[in-house]
Design an enzyme around this catalytic site. Structure first.
Site, mmCIF file in Angstrom:
data_model
loop_
_atom_site.group_PDB
_atom_site.id
_atom_site.type_symbol
_atom_site.label_atom_id
_atom_site.label_comp_id
_atom_site.label_asym_id
_atom_site.label_seq_id
_atom_site.Cartn_x
_atom_site.Cartn_y
_atom_site.Cartn_z
ATOM 1 N N SER A 37 0.811 -1.219 0.000
ATOM 2 C CA SER A 37 0.000 0.000 0.000
ATOM 3 C C SER A 37 0.843 1.267 0.000
ATOM 4 O O SER A 37 0.406 2.299 -0.530
ATOM 5 C CB SER A 37 -0.933 0.010 1.212
ATOM 6 O OG SER A 37 -0.192 -0.064 2.421
ATOM 7 N N ASP A 218 -0.151 7.241 10.166
ATOM 8 C CA ASP A 218 -0.936 6.431 11.108
ATOM 9 C C ASP A 218 -0.068 5.391 11.816
ATOM 10 O O ASP A 218 -0.567 4.395 12.304
ATOM 11 C CB ASP A 218 -2.077 5.730 10.377
ATOM 12 C CG ASP A 218 -1.582 4.848 9.222
ATOM 13 O OD1 ASP A 218 -0.354 4.748 9.038
ATOM 14 O OD2 ASP A 218 -2.423 4.254 8.516
ATOM 15 N N HIS A 221 1.759 3.920 7.444
ATOM 16 C CA HIS A 221 1.882 4.536 6.122
ATOM 17 C C HIS A 221 2.608 5.874 6.222
ATOM 18 O O HIS A 221 2.640 6.501 7.290
ATOM 19 C CB HIS A 221 0.494 4.725 5.496
ATOM 20 C CG HIS A 221 -0.251 3.436 5.328
ATOM 21 N ND1 HIS A 221 -1.157 2.972 6.260
ATOM 22 C CD2 HIS A 221 -0.196 2.502 4.350
ATOM 23 C CE1 HIS A 221 -1.645 1.814 5.863
ATOM 24 N NE2 HIS A 221 -1.066 1.500 4.716
#
Length: 285
Positions: A37, A218, A221
């Site tokens: 991601s 967070d 990320h």
């Protein structure tokens, strides 16, 4: 005789210019970003993928092949079974560079996130297999990127924000475990003589006590500043280890996609200020 020589010489010059024009307008070569991601989101504002695409505009295409939530096991399986991704994008003759940026999900704790966790011995084998696939079919230009550090307090805040009363208060990732996977990647890079970016170490060196709020959104990320941090290191690593891919901006404007920028990579089609004829097929300076 002099007139004949001048005419013949002019025809040769025009012929060479047309050939150079066709060469510059051939299929564009590429950089492929392979990861999870953090790579998938790298085309967001300030992301390292967006920064690379800006840097290589008109010269190389930047393909984002990041898959949110994936670990090395799933990504290796995808690469092995997706023939186009394996042979044409990662391994095609036009692939000039591949970044491999994995480990953040693999390093999840088995007892709290078994679905994404990959044992470190298997993780090492998976990364070695990905490197072998790229080496077999392309230029073999690879940069290894380690996972970033984990902001543990940020992860707990994220958990409470997302799950409310259902939050367990138990970390599914720890900074220590992420560091073990980062160290494994560094060892692999050294084993294969590949350049690497040790993001886990570099971010903590830059911000020893405040790396989470500065570089992470967070706890897992990257924040916009974290992406810029990686983009700067990636550009430096490319210039240092792959000089044929180096790009230097226009010293007056700072732009990468103009005739004032410099690189051994040809632009796709001539820069506009080099065209002195009414059409592209005419004479180009």
């Amino acid at each position: 005789t002099s007139l004949h020589w001048l005419t013949h010489h002019r025809e040769e010059m025009i012929s060479k210019e047309v050939i150079d024009l066709k060469k510059s307008m051939s299929r564009r070569k590429r950089i492929v970003l392979l990861g999870d991601s953090i790579t998938q989101m790298s085309f967001s504002d300030g992301g390292f993928g967006a920064a690379l695409a800006d840097r290589y505009q008109r010269r190389l295409d930047v393909l984002n092949r990041g898959y949110s939530g994936y670990n090395s096991r799933w990504l290796l399986e995808l690469v092995q079974n997706d023939v186009f991704l394996r042979d044409e994008e990662l391994g095609g003759e036009d692939t000039m560079l591949v970044t491999i940026f994995l480990g953040a999900n693999d390093a999840s704790l088995a007892e709290h996130n078994f679905r994404q966790h990959v044992p470190i011995d298997e993780f090492v084998k998976n990364i070695q297999s990905l490197i072998a696939i790229v080496n077999k079919h392309s230029t073999g230009n690879i940069i290894i990127i380690t996972p970033p550090p984990v902001g543990e307090q940020q992860r707990l805040v994220y958990q409470r924000t997302r799950y409310g009363d259902q939050a367990t208060g138990i970390l599914e990732r720890t900074n220590k475990n992420a560091g073990l996977y980062a160290q494994a990647l560094v060892k692999i890079a050294i084993q294969f003589n590949l350049p690497y970016i040790d993001l886990w170490n570099d971010m903590q060196t830059q911000e020893p006590t405040n790396f989470g709020p500065v570089f992470l959104s967070d706890g897992l990320h990257l924040s916009p500043q974290g992406y810029r941090f990686l983009a700067d290191r990636l550009a430096h690593t490319i210039n240092a280890h792959f000089p044929s891919l180096a790009i230097y901006p226009d010293p007056h404007t700072g732009h990468f996609g103009t005739s004032g920028s410099s690189s051994s990579l040809l632009p796709h089609a001539p820069w506009h200020d080099s065209i002195i004829a009414p059409s592209l097929s005419g004479k180009v300076q």
